[in-house]
Motif scaffolding. Structure first.
Motif, PDB file in Angstrom:
ATOM      1  N   MET A   1       0.823  -1.210   0.000  1.00 19.33           N
ATOM      2  CA  MET A   1       0.000   0.000   0.000  1.00 19.33           C
ATOM      3  C   MET A   1       0.858   1.262   0.000  1.00 19.33           C
ATOM      4  O   MET A   1       0.531   2.244  -0.659  1.00 19.33           O
ATOM      5  N   ASP A   2       1.975   1.231   0.719  1.00 19.39           N
ATOM      6  CA  ASP A   2       2.887   2.382   0.753  1.00 19.39           C
ATOM      7  C   ASP A   2       3.371   2.736  -0.651  1.00 19.39           C
ATOM      8  O   ASP A   2       3.471   3.908  -1.007  1.00 19.39           O
ATOM      9  N   ILE A   3       3.678   1.712  -1.442  1.00 17.52           N
ATOM     10  CA  ILE A   3       4.140   1.935  -2.822  1.00 17.52           C
ATOM     11  C   ILE A   3       2.990   2.439  -3.686  1.00 17.52           C
ATOM     12  O   ILE A   3       3.150   3.377  -4.471  1.00 17.52           O
ATOM     13  N   VAL A   4       1.815   1.837  -3.511  1.00 13.40           N
ATOM     14  CA  VAL A   4       0.614   2.277  -4.236  1.00 13.40           C
ATOM     15  C   VAL A   4       0.347   3.763  -3.960  1.00 13.40           C
ATOM     16  O   VAL A   4       0.059   4.542  -4.871  1.00 13.40           O
ATOM     17  N   LYS A   5       0.471   4.146  -2.693  1.00 17.35           N
ATOM     18  CA  LYS A   5       0.246   5.546  -2.304  1.00 17.35           C
ATOM     19  C   LYS A   5       1.312   6.466  -2.892  1.00 17.35           C
ATOM     20  O   LYS A   5       1.012   7.583  -3.321  1.00 17.35           O
ATOM     21  N   GLN A   6       2.557   5.998  -2.865  1.00 18.95           N
ATOM     22  CA  GLN A   6       3.677   6.783  -3.377  1.00 18.95           C
ATOM     23  C   GLN A   6       3.422   7.202  -4.827  1.00 18.95           C
ATOM     24  O   GLN A   6       3.648   8.342  -5.210  1.00 18.95           O
TER      25      GLN A   6
ATOM     26  N   MET B   1      -5.127  -3.395  -5.943  1.00 15.04           N
ATOM     27  CA  MET B   1      -5.132  -2.749  -4.630  1.00 15.04           C
ATOM     28  C   MET B   1      -5.424  -1.271  -4.802  1.00 15.04           C
ATOM     29  O   MET B   1      -4.814  -0.602  -5.634  1.00 15.04           O
ATOM     30  N   TYR B   2      -6.372  -0.791  -4.006  1.00 12.77           N
ATOM     31  CA  TYR B   2      -6.672   0.636  -3.954  1.00 12.77           C
ATOM     32  C   TYR B   2      -5.625   1.363  -3.110  1.00 12.77           C
ATOM     33  O   TYR B   2      -4.857   0.729  -2.375  1.00 12.77           O
ATOM     34  N   THR B   3      -5.649   2.699  -3.137  1.00  2.47           N
ATOM     35  CA  THR B   3      -4.668   3.487  -2.379  1.00  2.47           C
ATOM     36  C   THR B   3      -4.881   3.376  -0.868  1.00  2.47           C
ATOM     37  O   THR B   3      -4.005   3.745  -0.098  1.00  2.47           O
ATOM     38  N   ASP B   4      -6.036   2.848  -0.430  1.00  4.45           N
ATOM     39  CA  ASP B   4      -6.242   2.658   1.010  1.00  4.45           C
ATOM     40  C   ASP B   4      -5.862   1.251   1.466  1.00  4.45           C
ATOM     41  O   ASP B   4      -6.096   0.871   2.620  1.00  4.45           O
TER      42      ASP B   4
END
Length: 126
Positions: A53-58, A105-108
């Motif tokens: 998720m951290d990478i998705v958010k990045q 995967m969503y950003t959350d």
């Protein structure tokens, strides 16, 4: 330099999750991970889910996970055919009724079943 990789790599236990920043379909994402000597990232627990998720958010981009619907059962499984040991489905998901055979995967950090031909962020596991 190591700085250039800032935010693009996460280490959890002996797993390393990394993204090349590219958005491609599921088959291409899996192929690029395998060519790099890894496979598509699939979280086996909360800690790994958060790392991905951290990478998705990045990148602020949804990413395909290394999870696919099994040919026979219609159940989602890891790419090696093993049943899922951890799930983080978004509310009311999965809802593709067998038509959405991949998982994003969503950003959350929650998951959604999705068709495999969309362009999503590539995150590999090594």
């Amino acid at each position: 330099s190591a700085l250039a990789l800032n935010g693009k790599i996460r280490k959890v236990g002996d797993q390393i999750f990394a993204s090349n920043g590219k958005k491609v379909d599921f088959a291409s994402a899996l192929q690029s991970c395998e060519e790099a000597g890894g496979t598509l990232a699939a979280p086996k627990n909360e800690e790994e889910n958060k790392a991905i998720m951290d990478i998705v958010k990045q990148y602020n981009q949804y990413a395909y996970l290394g999870i696919r619907m099994g040919e026979t059962s219609g159940q989602f499984k890891y790419l090696n055919g093993m049943p899922l040991t951890y799930v983080s489905w978004h509310q009311h998901e999965p809802n593709g009724k067998g038509k959405e055979k991949c998982v994003e995967m969503y950003t959350d950090g929650t998951w959604n079943d999705k068709k495999c031909n969309m362009n999503r962020l590539t995150i590999c596991k090594f």
